[in-house]
Design a protein around this motif. Structure first.
Motif, PDB file in Angstrom:
ATOM      1  N   TYR A 184       0.866  -1.196  -0.001  1.00  0.00           N
ATOM      2  CA  TYR A 184       0.094  -0.099  -0.026  1.00  0.00           C
ATOM      3  C   TYR A 184       0.736   1.319   0.035  1.00  0.00           C
ATOM      4  CZ  TYR A 184      -2.872   3.765   2.016  1.00  0.00           C
ATOM      5  OH  TYR A 184      -3.745   4.865   2.066  1.00  0.00           O
ATOM      6  N   LEU A 185       1.661   1.076   0.873  1.00  0.00           N
ATOM      7  CA  LEU A 185       2.803   2.291   0.889  1.00  0.00           C
ATOM      8  C   LEU A 185       3.774   2.450   0.008  1.00  0.00           C
ATOM      9  CD1 LEU A 185       3.703   2.209   4.880  1.00  0.00           C
ATOM     10  CD2 LEU A 185       2.377   3.994   3.641  1.00  0.00           C
ATOM     11  N   GLN A 186       4.063   1.569  -0.940  1.00  0.00           N
ATOM     12  CA  GLN A 186       4.889   1.643  -1.854  1.00  0.00           C
ATOM     13  C   GLN A 186       3.883   2.249  -3.269  1.00  0.00           C
ATOM     14  OE1 GLN A 186       6.488  -2.311  -2.076  1.00  0.00           O
ATOM     15  NE2 GLN A 186       8.327  -1.767  -1.282  1.00  0.00           N
ATOM     16  N   GLN A 187       2.762   1.904  -3.119  1.00  0.00           N
ATOM     17  CA  GLN A 187       1.660   2.429  -4.256  1.00  0.00           C
ATOM     18  C   GLN A 187       1.460   4.009  -3.940  1.00  0.00           C
ATOM     19  OE1 GLN A 187      -1.793   0.315  -4.638  1.00  0.00           O
ATOM     20  NE2 GLN A 187      -0.807  -1.698  -5.282  1.00  0.00           N
ATOM     21  N   LYS A 188       1.486   4.430  -2.641  1.00  0.00           N
ATOM     22  CA  LYS A 188       1.116   5.747  -2.282  1.00  0.00           C
ATOM     23  C   LYS A 188       2.557   6.551  -2.499  1.00  0.00           C
ATOM     24  CE  LYS A 188      -0.730   8.551   1.578  1.00  0.00           C
ATOM     25  NZ  LYS A 188      -1.216   8.366   2.672  1.00  0.00           N
ATOM     26  N   TYR A 189       3.464   6.001  -2.375  1.00  0.00           N
ATOM     27  CA  TYR A 189       4.733   6.555  -2.459  1.00  0.00           C
ATOM     28  C   TYR A 189       5.758   5.813  -3.137  1.00  0.00           C
ATOM     29  CZ  TYR A 189       2.959   9.030   1.782  1.00  0.00           C
ATOM     30  OH  TYR A 189       1.994   9.544   2.498  1.00  0.00           O
ATOM     31  N   PRO A 190       5.675   5.868  -4.436  1.00  0.00           N
ATOM     32  CA  PRO A 190       6.522   4.969  -5.363  1.00  0.00           C
ATOM     33  C   PRO A 190       7.985   5.071  -5.237  1.00  0.00           C
ATOM     34  CG  PRO A 190       4.806   6.431  -6.746  1.00  0.00           C
ATOM     35  CD  PRO A 190       5.030   6.832  -5.139  1.00  0.00           C
ATOM     36  N   ASP A 191       8.563   6.202  -4.626  1.00  0.00           N
ATOM     37  CA  ASP A 191      10.108   6.226  -4.434  1.00  0.00           C
ATOM     38  C   ASP A 191      10.341   4.976  -3.421  1.00  0.00           C
ATOM     39  OD1 ASP A 191      10.430   8.174  -6.169  1.00  0.00           O
ATOM     40  OD2 ASP A 191      10.394   9.797  -4.569  1.00  0.00           O
ATOM     41  N   LEU A 192       9.356   4.553  -2.555  1.00  0.00           N
ATOM     42  CA  LEU A 192       9.810   3.397  -1.810  1.00  0.00           C
ATOM     43  C   LEU A 192      10.119   2.308  -2.466  1.00  0.00           C
ATOM     44  CD1 LEU A 192       7.035   3.866   1.072  1.00  0.00           C
ATOM     45  CD2 LEU A 192       9.462   4.440   1.234  1.00  0.00           C
ATOM     46  N   LEU A 193       9.944   2.246  -3.648  1.00  0.00           N
ATOM     47  CA  LEU A 193      10.251   0.810  -4.511  1.00  0.00           C
ATOM     48  C   LEU A 193      11.678   1.004  -4.535  1.00  0.00           C
ATOM     49  CD1 LEU A 193       7.267   0.732  -7.052  1.00  0.00           C
ATOM     50  CD2 LEU A 193       7.671  -0.710  -5.149  1.00  0.00           C
ATOM     51  N   ASN A 194      12.443   1.978  -4.545  1.00  0.00           N
ATOM     52  CA  ASN A 194      13.725   2.075  -4.946  1.00  0.00           C
ATOM     53  C   ASN A 194      14.788   1.960  -3.796  1.00  0.00           C
ATOM     54  OD1 ASN A 194      13.080   2.833  -7.765  1.00  0.00           O
ATOM     55  ND2 ASN A 194      12.713   4.896  -6.977  1.00  0.00           N
ATOM     56  N   ILE A 195      14.301   1.659  -2.742  1.00  0.00           N
ATOM     57  CA  ILE A 195      15.172   1.624  -1.548  1.00  0.00           C
ATOM     58  C   ILE A 195      14.495   0.231  -0.529  1.00  0.00           C
ATOM     59  CG2 ILE A 195      15.437   3.985  -1.208  1.00  0.00           C
ATOM     60  CD1 ILE A 195      13.729   4.004   1.081  1.00  0.00           C
ATOM     61  N   THR A 196      15.326  -0.283   0.155  1.00  0.00           N
ATOM     62  CA  THR A 196      15.303  -1.446   1.148  1.00  0.00           C
ATOM     63  C   THR A 196      14.808  -0.590   2.522  1.00  0.00           C
ATOM     64  OG1 THR A 196      16.534  -2.774   0.177  1.00  0.00           O
ATOM     65  CG2 THR A 196      16.012  -3.551   2.205  1.00  0.00           C
ATOM     66  N   PHE A 197      13.864  -0.922   2.831  1.00  0.00           N
ATOM     67  CA  PHE A 197      13.512  -0.449   4.472  1.00  0.00           C
ATOM     68  C   PHE A 197      12.726  -1.734   5.009  1.00  0.00           C
ATOM     69  CE2 PHE A 197       9.613   0.358   1.848  1.00  0.00           C
ATOM     70  CZ  PHE A 197       8.809  -0.096   2.545  1.00  0.00           C
ATOM     71  N   THR A 198      12.859  -1.582   6.542  1.00  0.00           N
ATOM     72  CA  THR A 198      12.343  -2.334   7.587  1.00  0.00           C
ATOM     73  C   THR A 198      11.064  -1.700   8.014  1.00  0.00           C
ATOM     74  OG1 THR A 198      14.387  -3.138   8.012  1.00  0.00           O
ATOM     75  CG2 THR A 198      12.875  -3.639   9.613  1.00  0.00           C
TER      76      THR A 198
END
Length: 79
Positions: free
Chosen positions: A36-50
């Motif tokens: 959900y958050l990766q769709q809302k904030y597509p830049d999250l697709l480019n990083i690894t996060f916990t």
């Protein structure tokens, strides 16, 4: 279901916020929240996060309960 989401480091810059509240009708897993958050904030697709749930690092299969807090933690550099 009310969920508080906290963003740290570069993730807060991507979200343009340090935190926000989201409301979901049905229970949601950590994996579904990540998607959900990766769709809302597509830049999250480019990083690894916990993702931490109520101050504990958890796996993607864990379900999020009402009034929970999740935190998106960017990769940490250390030494």
């Amino acid at each position: 279901m009310n969920i508080t989401i906290k963003y740290f480091g570069m993730i807060s810059e991507m979200a343009s916020s340090a935190d926000e509240m989201e409301n979901f009708e049905d229970p949601i897993s950590i994996r579904e929240m990540r998607e959900y958050l990766q769709q809302k904030y597509p830049d999250l697709l480019n990083i690894t996060f916990t993702i931490a749930l109520n101050h504990s690092i958890v796996g993607d299969e864990v379900m999020i309960n009402n009034d929970s807090e999740i935190a998106l933690l960017p990769p940490f550099a250390g030494g």
